[in-house]
Design a protein around this motif. Structure first.
Motif, PDB file in Angstrom:
ATOM      1  N   THR A 448       0.833  -1.200   0.000  1.00  0.00           N
ATOM      2  CA  THR A 448       0.000   0.000   0.000  1.00  0.00           C
ATOM      3  C   THR A 448       0.865   1.246   0.000  1.00  0.00           C
ATOM      4  O   THR A 448       1.829   1.358   0.780  1.00  0.00           O
ATOM      5  N   SER A 449       0.505   2.169  -0.890  1.00  0.00           N
ATOM      6  CA  SER A 449       1.223   3.443  -0.971  1.00  0.00           C
ATOM      7  C   SER A 449       0.234   4.511  -1.399  1.00  0.00           C
ATOM      8  O   SER A 449      -0.359   4.428  -2.481  1.00  0.00           O
ATOM      9  N   GLY A 450       0.055   5.523  -0.532  1.00  0.00           N
ATOM     10  CA  GLY A 450      -0.909   6.566  -0.834  1.00  0.00           C
ATOM     11  C   GLY A 450      -2.311   6.003  -0.859  1.00  0.00           C
ATOM     12  O   GLY A 450      -2.751   5.316   0.058  1.00  0.00           O
ATOM     13  N   GLY A 451      -3.023   6.249  -1.925  1.00  0.00           N
ATOM     14  CA  GLY A 451      -4.411   5.794  -2.020  1.00  0.00           C
ATOM     15  C   GLY A 451      -4.582   4.558  -2.858  1.00  0.00           C
ATOM     16  O   GLY A 451      -5.694   4.294  -3.335  1.00  0.00           O
ATOM     17  N   GLU A 452      -3.517   3.771  -3.053  1.00  0.00           N
ATOM     18  CA  GLU A 452      -3.645   2.563  -3.854  1.00  0.00           C
ATOM     19  C   GLU A 452      -2.791   1.431  -3.302  1.00  0.00           C
ATOM     20  O   GLU A 452      -1.834   1.662  -2.558  1.00  0.00           O
ATOM     21  N   THR A 453      -3.154   0.239  -3.693  1.00  0.00           N
ATOM     22  CA  THR A 453      -2.434  -0.956  -3.271  1.00  0.00           C
ATOM     23  C   THR A 453      -2.028  -1.738  -4.512  1.00  0.00           C
ATOM     24  O   THR A 453      -2.838  -1.933  -5.423  1.00  0.00           O
ATOM     25  N   LYS A 454      -0.776  -2.197  -4.507  1.00  0.00           N
ATOM     26  CA  LYS A 454      -0.237  -2.900  -5.665  1.00  0.00           C
ATOM     27  C   LYS A 454       0.202  -4.311  -5.285  1.00  0.00           C
ATOM     28  O   LYS A 454       0.701  -4.535  -4.183  1.00  0.00           O
ATOM     29  N   LYS A 496      -7.287   0.767  -6.587  1.00  0.00           N
ATOM     30  CA  LYS A 496      -7.447   2.137  -6.125  1.00  0.00           C
ATOM     31  C   LYS A 496      -8.200   2.150  -4.803  1.00  0.00           C
ATOM     32  O   LYS A 496      -9.380   2.487  -4.712  1.00  0.00           O
ATOM     33  N   ALA A 498      -7.385   2.607  -0.343  1.00  0.00           N
ATOM     34  CA  ALA A 498      -6.457   2.754   0.782  1.00  0.00           C
ATOM     35  C   ALA A 498      -6.754   1.747   1.880  1.00  0.00           C
ATOM     36  O   ALA A 498      -5.968   1.596   2.823  1.00  0.00           O
TER      37      ALA A 498
END
Length: 754
Positions: A448-454, A496, A498
């Protein structure tokens, strides 16, 4: 248990006998010289019970399918066939015999017939007179006064192209007559004579079974029930007939007008799972179960599809199994989805995936798979089903079957025709059919980074894939995105959100065949491709808390997974959680399509819960249901042990008591002939050999279960001492059968003697 009676056993009989002889994709293929155009067979059964020979005359119309003149014809047949004469176009022909090794332990007999030169495209008639000796009855060949049976895998008739050839065995129209049986005779096709002759106009492989049945016609289906069927068995027959008719209608919607062939469901005690030309063998115990089970449902639905795929439309050429076995399995699973819903179909797909995962790292490409490979059915049926599902998903199911039908106009279909019909999917089909599978799809832990997760993705396969990646967050919400990953490359799924993602899965619908499935999910749920193994392993170690946890995890993903629910119920029972166990077992019995194994264990579990609260009569009924299900040795053993605790037993007919008193005397007489006289000819020869000469053999009858009007299961307590052994005792269950008016031993279902 019946030793050779289920779909699994019929399939794996072939797999256990033969090992892989085809290991290279680039091996040279030999084209067929001869193709059978028609079989005409008359089999005469012996009139004496001790005569183990069936006399057969087989007339084959064969065509030279090669591009050159042929001056010899090679036929393959069982090595116990004694050929007395061969005629070609009514003239005596010279022939020689050789052994054709399959493996170091298995052989066929090769008959080489000398011919005048036969030009390409020309046909000849070849008549073969022979006797076939059946030393011991099995699932593929049996010669018995209670019912004879000969299936193609026994090689009971001569044919040029063996079942084990990479391009497939011979399928052709046939007529078949069976003479000399006192029982009814069943094969496939139309009955042309009141007593003995059937004609199959579609392509087929000759087979037959004889026996005594009650016939019920329902929904256009002839159902041959065990003789003396009661109301519940007839109710099950109606359910099976309705299911079969629905499967036919569904398949007709996909493949076109149904072939004109009678449909028969036949109860058998060996060889269940076999089908040919609209005749489908099912376990006789099916009619004693509380409902249709999933294995039988798949067997019937696949058998219906094969009426098109192999009978009406000849399936031939390299990789034919991917069509005959794989496409029929895909169609059958689609039918289950329509009838019972996607959740039920997904469980069947899981079972197919688990079966394929067991061989996925060592199977060969579909194009060169042969029944000689020990992984053949696990690969061509299950990987094949996945291939067609993947292709239909790519082009659309309606377009897939429309195109497929267009390729069957000439009553012939093979992989080459299908591949040519889908030029836009050439890369996919070339890889899935021609190449050794090297695809593994992997997903990394979400970041998770900012408002998204990868999540990082990887594809080890040699072709690009487009897959759905599904994520579940801490609130239980699901997100799905589609990602394309290059061949032998990496990709990334970006969600997209958080919110914390607690689970991510690549290829959530499991469209792509893979070498490994356990790394499709993070966090990884198990190192086992079969989730049931993890539950069972913990249960066997008596780590019931872990077994419960693993079972709950499986059911969270697949709430209708009856195998996992059975283990959850058994785990509750082991922990003394009787109410919870009772709830889970009842839920299994309420399922739309449980396995026969689950039906049996659910009844065992309910019997145990009833015993624990003092309801002995009710417990006995549940244990009876488990025994009648005849689904798994362990479940049946526990059911019998449980029933004995209820002190409920059936009255025993005097004729049965007298039979076992006579057998006790024969066992200690020292004369093997006395023992053999009490056993159905051809059955359990190793058992009879071990019994003769016993120093002590005492039988106490505990219970009797009726199979049909002429067959009983007799549960006993044995006290024995065999020659040069210590005294032993325990439970034995024998099947006895009426031969004329006399009981004879026909099988040993259970022998728990210690």
């Amino acid at each position: 248990m019946k030793f050779l009676r289920s779909a699994v056993i019929y399939t794996f009989l072939l797999l256990s006998i033969f090992t892989s002889l085809i290991n290279a994709q680039n091996e040279v293929r030999v084209a067929r010289t001869w193709e059978v155009q028609k079989y005409d067979i008359i089999a005469t059964l012996p009139q004496s019970e001790t005569d183990r020979n069936v006399a057969i005359k087989a007339v084959l119309n064969v065509k030279n399918a090669s591009g050159s003149p042929a001056s010899t014809l090679t036929l393959r047949i069982n090595q116990n066939a004694d050929i007395s004469a061969i005629k070609v176009n009514d003239a005596a022909a010279d022939f020689s015999k050789r052994e054709e090794k399959i493996t170091s332990a298995s052989s066929l007999q090769r008959i080489i017939v000398s011919l005048a030169s036969v030009q390409p495209g020309a046909s000849i008639n070849v008549a073969v007179d022979y006797k076939l000796n059946v030393k011991e009855n099995s699932g593929v060949s049996a010669l018995s006064p209670t019912g004879s049976q000969f299936l193609p895998l026994s090689f009971w008739y001569p044919t040029p192209n063996s079942w084990f050839f990479a391009r497939g065995a011979d399928y052709a129209p046939f007529t078949l007559a069976v003479v000399g049986t006192q029982n009814e005779f069943i094969t496939s096709g139309e009955k042309r004579s009141k007593d003995i002759l059937f004609e199959q106009k579609l392509n087929g492989q000759p087979f037959f079974t004889t026996g005594s049945w009650d016939l019920m016609n329902s929904n256009g289906i002839a159902v041959y029930l065990p003789k003396g069927a009661d109301a519940e068995q007839k109710k099950r027959a109606e359910e099976i007939a309705a299911f079969t008719a629905e499967a036919k209608t569904f398949t007709e919607g996909l493949l076109g007008t149904a072939p004109n062939v009678p449909l028969r469901i036949v109860a058998v005690n060996r060889g269940a799972g076999f089908s040919g030309g609209g005749t489908i063998f099912v376990e006789d115990s099916l009619f004693n179960r509380q409902k249709l089970d999933s294995q039988t449902a798949m067997n019937i639905a696949e058998s219906i599809a094969k009426i098109w795929l192999g009978n009406a439309f000849l399936v031939d050429g390299d990789g034919y199994g991917a069509i005959r076995e794989g496409l029929s399995r895909y169609i059958a699973t689609q039918f289950l989805e329509k009838k019972y819903g996607k959740e039920i179909a997904d469980i069947e797909r899981l079972r197919q995936r688990v079966a394929y995962a067991a061989v996925s790292k060592r199977d060969s490409p579909l194009r060169i798979s042969s029944p000689l490979d020990d992984y053949y059915y696990a690969s061509v049926a299950n990987k094949g089903a996945m291939l067609w599902r993947l292709l239909a998903n790519k082009v659309g199911q309606e377009e897939f079957f429309k195109t497929l039908r267009s390729q069957m106009d000439d009553n012939f279909i093979d992989l080459n025709k299908i591949r040519a019909a889908f030029p836009s999917q050439k890369t996919l089909l070339d890889y899935q059919i021609d190449e050794v599978l090297d695809m593994n799809l992997l997903v990394g832990l979400p970041q998770t980074s900012g408002g998204e997760t990868k999540s990082a993705l990887r594809n080890t396969g040699a072709i690009e894939v487009t897959v759905d990646v599904v994520a579940i967050n801490s609130s239980g919400e699901r997100s799905k995105i589609q990602v394309t990953i290059p061949a032998k490359g990496f990709g990334e799924a970006v969600f997209k959100t958080a919110n914390k993602i607690v689970r991510t899965e690549i290829d959530a619908e499991k469209l792509y065949p893979q070498t490994e499935y356990t790394d499709d999910v993070v966090p990884r749920e198990s190192d086992d491709s079969d989730a049931i193994l993890g539950i069972k392993r913990a249960f066997d170690k008596q780590d019931y808390a872990l077994a419960e946890k693993n079972a709950r995890a499986s059911l969270q993903l697949l709430p209708r997974f009856d195998d996992a629910r059975i283990w959850l119920g058994r785990t509750f029972l082991a922990q003394g959680k009787v109410t919870d166990a009772d709830r889970e077992f009842r839920a299994v019995l309420d399922e739309k399509l449980p396995t026969s194994r689950s039906l049996a264990w659910a009844n065992v579990g309910l019997g145990e819960t009833a015993l624990r609260i003092g309801q002995k009569a009710q417990a006995a009924k549940y244990f009876d249901e488990a025994i009648k299900a005849d689904a798994e040795y362990g479940a049946t053993l526990m059911a019998r042990q449980g029933r004995n605790k209820t002190d409920v037993s059936a009255a025993v007919d005097e004729s049965i008591k007298n039979f076992f008193a006579q057998f006790d005397k024969a066992a200690i007489s020292g004369r093997k002939a006395d023992v053999d006289a009490l056993i159905v000819s051809g059955e359990i020869p190793r058992f009879s050999g071990g019994v003769a000469g016993a120093q002590i053999w005492q039988t106490k009858i505990v219970n009797v279960d009726k199979l049909d009007s002429s067959n009983m299961l007799v549960e006993t307590v044995l006290n024995i001492r065999l020659l040069n052994k210590e005294a032993e005792s325990g439970t034995a269950v024998f099947q006895i059968s009426k031969v004329g008016n006399t009981w004879k031993l026909s099988n040993v279902e259970m022998f728990e003697i210690r």
